[in-house]
Design a protein around this motif. Structure first.
Motif, mmCIF file in Angstrom:
data_model
loop_
_atom_site.group_PDB
_atom_site.id
_atom_site.type_symbol
_atom_site.label_atom_id
_atom_site.label_comp_id
_atom_site.label_asym_id
_atom_site.label_seq_id
_atom_site.Cartn_x
_atom_site.Cartn_y
_atom_site.Cartn_z
ATOM 1 N N HIS A 1 0.873 -1.293 -0.018
ATOM 2 C CA HIS A 1 0.123 0.014 0.006
ATOM 3 C C HIS A 1 0.991 1.401 0.033
ATOM 4 N N LEU A 2 1.801 1.179 0.972
ATOM 5 C CA LEU A 2 2.776 2.354 0.949
ATOM 6 C C LEU A 2 3.426 2.745 -0.359
ATOM 7 N N ALA A 3 3.882 1.501 -1.279
ATOM 8 C CA ALA A 3 4.640 1.523 -2.331
ATOM 9 C C ALA A 3 3.478 2.260 -3.409
ATOM 10 N N ARG A 4 2.286 1.666 -3.379
ATOM 11 C CA ARG A 4 1.258 2.265 -4.274
ATOM 12 C C ARG A 4 0.926 3.724 -4.128
ATOM 13 N N THR A 5 1.021 4.372 -2.764
ATOM 14 C CA THR A 5 0.658 5.509 -2.429
ATOM 15 C C THR A 5 1.811 6.319 -2.894
ATOM 16 N N THR A 6 3.157 6.037 -2.628
ATOM 17 C CA THR A 6 4.254 6.819 -3.112
ATOM 18 C C THR A 6 4.492 6.810 -4.481
ATOM 19 N N ALA A 7 4.213 5.951 -5.481
ATOM 20 C CA ALA A 7 4.061 5.797 -6.810
ATOM 21 C C ALA A 7 3.035 6.986 -7.168
ATOM 22 N N ALA A 8 1.747 7.013 -6.715
ATOM 23 C CA ALA A 8 0.629 8.020 -7.127
ATOM 24 C C ALA A 8 1.065 9.339 -6.781
ATOM 25 N N ALA A 9 1.755 9.526 -5.756
ATOM 26 C CA ALA A 9 2.168 10.969 -5.354
ATOM 27 C C ALA A 9 3.054 11.653 -6.301
ATOM 28 N N LEU A 10 4.160 10.620 -6.578
ATOM 29 C CA LEU A 10 5.231 10.924 -7.583
ATOM 30 C C LEU A 10 4.586 11.184 -9.098
#
Length: 623
Positions: A425-434
């Protein structure tokens, strides 16, 4: 592009007249020896040094200095010369440091006739050595090359000359030191300068572990202020002590044509300075540890003297000397880091949106830009010796390599409390913010965001992107969506590559989206077959050259079923993690930097607000 060499590495040279710039941070003697194919000197007349600074094809400085400019013309060298060794030595005399330990690492740069820097080398790892063969320029199959050597000699120039086969080594070494002493006696002392308002100057001075006064620890490649003035004298004795606190740091006080470029270069200057300051500290601690071990071994070597009051006193002296050296090294590091932190504190608020954190006030005044940004901030990096000093990690745009958000298990302790589902979940959130940041910092319509989410697992993280209307198409789902998106992008890469090669860009189909493309792939390799994997590899390899970039969210362990087929893909991407992890290394000294991703503050609505502005500007522009 400059080749930054490490010890033992070589690099080709043009064979024309060149200059070798030496920046040592403390006065050193620069010399050069002309050697045959075996690296030996025929005689003292084959050595250029302060007493005889000119030889055919070589010219060195006449006295010890912190900065040298040596001239070398391979075409004018005497017959039989196939190697030229560039030497550095510490001048002898009262108060002079006995070795390079605790001193700034000497930096050498080889430049061409037009001033272009060809190769550089920072001589690290020196301790008790007082002379060093820094570089070797040699002839190989008719072409000249430069090799980073870094071979030090604790017994100084005499041992160095003897190692190169010179019979009168001690006589020549004495003549060099005599010339250096005479030059120092005749020199005019420079006038005292008050510190100028330059960011690099504020971090400059520190008392070295050895005697000899303040040492300038500024990175040798940091440019002085753009006023054209000479670099200011370092403050003494150090920052934070009243009137000698030094100049206040200034944001954008670096070389560059625009404020954005100056800020970018200043951030990288802080990064390089911190890398080298920590390298000097670690080297000093290693030296202190090795010295203590030698002294303790000496106490234990004599069975009759290893016990009793004398032995205890010797061990106590060894421990005390060790503590003193470590404390001195730590004091220098603390001073350097404090100066860097002061500079970082004024630089951070001045950064443009592409380089700023999500909590920077610049986002509250966000307006869609009219020009492409120079670089993109993808996180922060730090070193354990000064974990509080976080330096922005910037990547140049357009991206020359893709990004990989690793959703697997990192090695860091911070990830220990997170389970596999939370890490994904953190990886997906990080990618979306980037991805949101990439869209927001480009002019409207100049970047198209494509998303592959085969199972819809990233729907929650992607919600701000979907709701804002910045996406050209909904996220592609299922095997058919994966195939359709990859086919469209590989076709675009093929068409643009062929058009560019043939000079027929006007013949491209009118419905082809010529905006740069950012492809975000979630949960790779789910939903990918062999054909799709090959297409993804093709996009990673060929896409950046024609404006197609890749942002991959994946766990490498889950992709092992494809075998070594994917190894080139992982190597081509810059690996980032959704939690702090010490996996990044710098190219100078190889530190393991702890990477920390950018976090949107809890409860903040900054990303949806920015995306709404970007979507409105896109609609206005007709995108």
């Amino acid at each position: 592009m400059t080749a930054e060499l490490v010890r033992g590495q070589n690099h080709p040279l043009p064979g024309t007249r060149m200059e070798i710039r030496v920046t040592a941070g403390t006065p050193v003697v620069a010399a050069a020896t002309l050697n045959d194919a075996q690296g030996r000197i025929r005689g003292a007349e084959w050595t250029a040094h302060p007493a005889a600074p000119r030889l055919p094809g070589v010219e060195v400085s006449r006295q010890a200095a912190a900065v040298h400019h040596l001239a070398l013309d391979p075409g004018a060298l005497p017959q039989g010369v196939e190697r030229v060794s560039i030497l550095l030595a510490l001048p002898a005399g009262p108060g002079a440091p006995p070795g390079f330990a605790g001193l700034p690492a000497p930096f050498l740069a080889v430049t061409g006739p037009d001033g272009t820097e060809l190769a550089s080398y920072t001589v690290t790892g020196l301790a008790t050595e007082s002379a060093v063969v820094a570089l070797e320029l040699y002839l190989r199959r008719g072409a000249w090359k430069v090799r980073a050597v870094g071979q030090g000699y604790a017994d100084g120039l005499a041992a160095l000359f003897a190692d190169q086969g010179l019979a009168e080594a001690h006589t020549l070494a004495a003549a060099v030191q005599e010339a250096v002493t005479a030059g120092a006696d005749d020199a005019v002392a420079p006038p005292q300068q008050s510190p100028a308002p330059h960011a690099a100057a504020s971090r400059g001075a520190a008392d070295g572990a050895s005697a000899g006064g303040p040492v300038d620890y500024r990175h040798p490649r940091r440019a002085p202020a753009a006023t054209g003035a000479a670099p200011p004298a370092p403050p003494a004795p150090g920052p934070g002590t009243g009137e000698d606190a030094g100049a206040q740091p200034v944001a954008g006080d670096a070389a560059g044509w625009s404020l954005e470029e100056r800020l970018h270069n200043q951030v990288w200057g802080i990064f390089e300075d911190l890398a080298r300051s920590v390298a000097a500290y670690r080297s000093a601690v290693d030296f202190a540890d090795a010295r203590r071990e030698r002294e303790l071994d000496g106490v234990l070597a004599d069975p009759q003297a290893r016990v009793g009051a004398a032995a205890a006193e010797a061990r106590a002296r060894a421990e005390a000397r060790h503590s003193t050296l470590v404390e001195q090294a730590r004091a220098v590091l603390e001073r350097d880091a404090a100066q860097l932190e002061a500079e970082a504190e004024v630089v951070e608020p001045a950064l443009p949106p592409a380089m700023a954190r999500w909590d920077n006030p610049v986002w509250h005044a966000y307006r869609p830009p009219t020009e492409r940004p120079l670089a993109l901030r993808v996180g922060d990096v730090s070193l354990p010796e000064r974990a509080g000093l976080r330096v922005p990690l910037l990547v140049r745009l357009p991206l020359e390599r893709g990004l990989w958000i690793d959703s697997g298990r990192p090695r860091s302790r911070e990830a220990g409390a997170a389970d596999a589902d939370e890490l994904r979940h953190l990886a997906r959130t990080t990618a979306a913010a980037l991805a949101a940041r990439v869209l927001a910092v480009h002019p409207p319509g100049e970047v198209t965001l494509r998303i592959i989410d085969p199972a819809g697992a990233a729907a929650t993280a992607l919600l701000p992107l979907v709701e804002s209307g910045v996406l050209a198409d909904p996220p592609a789902a299922g095997a058919s969506g994966v195939a359709r998106t990859l086919e469209r992008l590989t076709q675009r890469v093929d068409l643009v590559r062929m058009a560019v090669r043939s000079g027929a860009t006007d013949a491209l189909p009118p419905d082809l989206d010529l905006a740069d493309q950012l492809l975000v792939v979630h949960d790779f390799p789910h939903g990918f077959d062999d054909r799709a994997v090959n297409q993804l590899r093709y996009l990673a390899d060929e896409g950046p050259a024609v404006g197609v970039s890749l942002l991959l969210v994946a766990d490498r362990d889950e992709a092992r079923g494809f075998g070594p087929l994917l190894d080139p893909l992982w190597r081509s991407l810059l690996r980032l993690t959704p939690v702090p992890d010490d996996h990044l290394a710098d190219p100078w000294v190889g530190h393991a930097w702890t990477y920390e991703p950018l976090r949107v503050p809890a409860g903040s609505r900054v990303v949806p607000q920015v995306l709404r502005h970007a979507a409105a500007a896109r609609r206005t522009a007709g995108g």
